[in-house]
Design an enzyme around this catalytic site. Structure first.
Site, mmCIF file in Angstrom:
data_model
loop_
_atom_site.group_PDB
_atom_site.id
_atom_site.type_symbol
_atom_site.label_atom_id
_atom_site.label_comp_id
_atom_site.label_asym_id
_atom_site.label_seq_id
_atom_site.Cartn_x
_atom_site.Cartn_y
_atom_site.Cartn_z
ATOM 1 N N VAL A 65 0.837 -1.190 0.000
ATOM 2 C CA VAL A 65 0.000 0.000 0.000
ATOM 3 C C VAL A 65 0.880 1.252 0.000
ATOM 4 C CG1 VAL A 65 -1.987 1.095 1.096
ATOM 5 C CG2 VAL A 65 -1.554 -1.330 1.525
ATOM 6 N N CYS A 66 0.560 2.156 -0.907
ATOM 7 C CA CYS A 66 1.162 3.488 -0.892
ATOM 8 C C CYS A 66 0.020 4.473 -1.149
ATOM 9 C CB CYS A 66 2.301 3.606 -1.914
ATOM 10 S SG CYS A 66 1.843 3.402 -3.644
ATOM 11 N N GLY A 67 0.336 5.701 -1.479
ATOM 12 C CA GLY A 67 -0.723 6.695 -1.688
ATOM 13 C C GLY A 67 -1.726 6.289 -2.747
ATOM 14 N N ALA A 109 -3.974 4.015 -0.582
ATOM 15 C CA ALA A 109 -4.611 4.474 0.651
ATOM 16 C C ALA A 109 -5.307 5.822 0.485
ATOM 17 C CB ALA A 109 -3.575 4.565 1.774
#
Length: 154
Positions: A65-67, A109
């Site tokens: 998960v990243c931006g 996210a």
């Protein structure tokens, strides 16, 4: 299954929430990346480590998960043998596994909420590669990857 779960600093809260959820689903979790401190964690290193651990059979799959999930998907996909899929809906998550044998699921996210993320993760973890016509297509991808790797050695 043993699931690698990683994030950069932008996605720590989602990763932290997903960690307990994945355990509730009956899986073991190996944590990568941000620990929630203020320190910035760059997503490529997290993606490379989790993907390498898949290749070394230390984990079965990874959820990163990243931006946006885009960077994690690009970075994970650079590791030979890894197929990463960015999914923000359950149908794509199911097809990532059933049609593409994707060992890595990536999420954004800042794109989806935690309830949607949980639904996507659940479907991804409950889905398995079905082979059939898809096996031929996945093999074509793997063959091309090997061709590129051989060309890089020259």
């Amino acid at each position: 299954m043993k699931i690698g779960l990683g994030s950069d600093h932008n996605a720590f809260d989602m990763k932290d929430s997903l960690k307990s959820y994945i355990r509730e689903l009956g899986h073991e979790v190996v944590d990568y990346g941000s620990d929630g401190s203020c320190t910035e964690i760059d997503y490529p290193g997290v993606a490379f480590q989790a993907s390498n651990d898949i290749n070394e059979q230390k984990v079965d799959r990874a959820i990163l998960v990243c931006g946006t999930g885009i960077g994690m998907a690009i970075a994970a996909g650079k590791v030979p043998g890894i197929r990463a899929a960015l999914c923000h809906d359950t149908y794509s998550a199911e097809r990532a596994q059933k049609s593409n044998d994707a060992q890595v699921l990536t999420l954004g996210a800042k794109v989806i909420g935690i309830e949607t993320a949980r639904n996507v993760v659940k479907v991804y973890l409950e889905s398995f590669f079905s082979g059939g016509n898809s096996a031929r297509k996945v093999q074509q991808i793997m063959d091309k990857e090997q061709e590129f790797l051989r060309g890089a050695e020259v």
